[in-house]
Write a protein that holds these residues in place. Sequence first.
Motif, PDB file in Angstrom:
ATOM      1  N   GLU A 363     116.745   4.212  22.716  1.00 17.73           N
ATOM      2  CA  GLU A 363     115.908   3.285  23.479  1.00 17.73           C
ATOM      3  C   GLU A 363     114.609   3.939  23.936  1.00 17.73           C
ATOM      4  N   PHE A 364     114.670   5.202  24.325  1.00 18.06           N
ATOM      5  CA  PHE A 364     113.441   5.921  24.668  1.00 18.06           C
ATOM      6  C   PHE A 364     112.500   5.968  23.468  1.00 18.06           C
ATOM      7  N   ALA A 365     113.050   6.247  22.287  1.00 15.45           N
ATOM      8  CA  ALA A 365     112.223   6.325  21.081  1.00 15.45           C
ATOM      9  C   ALA A 365     111.597   4.974  20.759  1.00 15.45           C
ATOM     10  N   ARG A 366     112.372   3.901  20.882  1.00 15.47           N
ATOM     11  CA  ARG A 366     111.844   2.564  20.579  1.00 15.47           C
ATOM     12  C   ARG A 366     110.717   2.173  21.515  1.00 15.47           C
ATOM     13  N   LEU A 367     110.927   2.371  22.799  1.00 13.39           N
ATOM     14  CA  LEU A 367     109.914   1.981  23.784  1.00 13.39           C
ATOM     15  C   LEU A 367     108.676   2.861  23.695  1.00 13.39           C
ATOM     16  N   THR A 368     108.850   4.138  23.401  1.00 14.92           N
ATOM     17  CA  THR A 368     107.696   5.030  23.259  1.00 14.92           C
ATOM     18  C   THR A 368     106.838   4.609  22.077  1.00 14.92           C
ATOM     19  N   GLU A 369     107.466   4.296  20.956  1.00 13.08           N
ATOM     20  CA  GLU A 369     106.714   3.861  19.780  1.00 13.08           C
ATOM     21  C   GLU A 369     106.006   2.531  20.047  1.00 13.08           C
ATOM     22  N   ALA A 370     106.674   1.615  20.736  1.00  9.16           N
ATOM     23  CA  ALA A 370     106.045   0.330  21.064  1.00  9.16           C
ATOM     24  C   ALA A 370     104.867   0.530  22.008  1.00  9.16           C
ATOM     25  N   GLY A 371     104.980   1.489  22.932  1.00 12.90           N
ATOM     26  CA  GLY A 371     103.872   1.768  23.829  1.00 12.90           C
ATOM     27  C   GLY A 371     102.664   2.306  23.098  1.00 12.90           C
ATOM     28  N   ARG A 372     102.877   3.196  22.132  1.00 15.38           N
ATOM     29  CA  ARG A 372     101.759   3.735  21.362  1.00 15.38           C
ATOM     30  C   ARG A 372     101.109   2.666  20.488  1.00 15.38           C
ATOM     31  N   ALA A 373     101.936   1.757  19.982  1.00  7.47           N
ATOM     32  CA  ALA A 373     101.413   0.688  19.123  1.00  7.47           C
ATOM     33  C   ALA A 373     100.834  -0.470  19.921  1.00  7.47           C
ATOM     34  N   GLY A 374     101.045  -0.481  21.235  1.00 11.14           N
ATOM     35  CA  GLY A 374     100.539  -1.572  22.060  1.00 11.14           C
ATOM     36  C   GLY A 374     101.313  -2.854  21.923  1.00 11.14           C
ATOM     37  N   THR A 375     102.596  -2.753  21.552  1.00 12.41           N
ATOM     38  CA  THR A 375     103.399  -3.967  21.338  1.00 12.41           C
ATOM     39  C   THR A 375     104.469  -4.164  22.414  1.00 12.41           C
TER      40      THR A 375
END
Length: 470
Positions: A363-375
């Motif tokens: 979940e940390f990995a998913r949210l971090t990637e979404a934060g970088r992508a702005g999604t």
Amino acid sequence: MAQVLEFKLPDLGEGLTEAEIVRWLVSVGDVVAVDQPVVEVETAKAMVEVPCPYGGVVTARYGEEGTELPVGAPLLTVAVGASEPADAPTAAVAPEAAAPTADPAPAPAPTSASASDETSGNVLVGYGTGAPAARRRRVRRAPMSASAAAPAPAREPVNGAAGAVPVVSPLVRRLAREHGLDLRELTGSGRDGLILRCDVEQAIRQGAAQAPPATPAPAPATTQTPSPAPAPMQATPSTRPGVTRVPLRGVRGAVADKLTRSRHEIPDATCWVDADATELLAARTAMNAAGGTKISLIALFARICTAALARHPELNSTVDLAAREIVRLPEVHLGFAAQTDRGLVVPVVRDAHARSAESLSAEFARLTEAGRAGTLTPGDLTGGTFTLNNYGVFGVDGSTPIINHPEAAMLGIGRIVPKPWVYEGELAVRQVVQLSLTFDHRVCDGGTAGGFLRYVADCVEQPAVLLRAL
């Protein structure tokens, strides 16, 4: 014959009242399908793509990239039933997006009793690819006699628009009203003369600079002495050449508002401790060597943190000022600070107390990637009850963070570096981390905060301590 429908900025949830247009995904004349994303907007919570509920040909767009629009403002119009741009008749667009002329014709009289107490007025709210566009707005007023219903003389054109002030944002109108500015006297710097917030702020600064100084009271007669030459005027920071002004809006503005409120409302205090993280790093290496999902270090700290909150639930709470109550929360929704190109965001891991280290890592990995992508969605960024702040990734040892309002505490994690350490009675080089806890002193005293932090440090130094809480 195609029907022209207007699509307005929808309610994006979580109490959001406005959004900034970041990027248009369609142009005037494009054919769009139902639920196709047409614009990318940034709210105070996240960057989101807005889908259009209509299918047809785009006949007008309202607002340029960088413009802030309130919820309910028009985004675009679509000619439904038209498959090609040429199929969209001009007459169908005129009531909603026709450009105003210098001598507008008077509006037709109401034809029904339900419309007898309303009048229509052209209010400039946006533009398409050409001149500013006017939109009909219904304004409720008292009934008037036929003699009083005669049209008023047309105003002189302002910035190319007759009788309409080219302002999109109600925030701009309010700012001008609060400072006594007449918007008709301003020249907009936006496209097609659109008046932006920066235009109003510049007029406010110019008005302050041109204000005459107060006349001093006459001084008593004294022996005349030579008056010193007046000192040269110093340029203010906002008027010096090269000064850049960055608007506090979107994610950056929301962060500023929340941190300011936290400082104003929360009497915070901070305690910290150094801990030997050598055994924790060794345990993580052993977990990852066994195969399966890789366990991140932040996930291990999260697992330790949820176990500590189970022992000290006072820190998983919020303060209800209206009721003068401390509200202790049963679930741990763990936020973590993440730096992105758009500023600091705090995604939230739901039900962190019920997750394993593997689930937390994913979940940390998913949210971090979404934060970088702005999604990240607004739901990903709200509802946290406790926050982890891993400022060690910036190469610093310690910090006194500001609590993420309305939470009651935040655990800070510094960098892990080799340091001299007394281990089993002898001096050794160990991997040491500094931990800090900033807490709301209204929800607990130093004893509780210290007990929480000491338990976290014990789990870091001896991960087997966690077995008691599993």
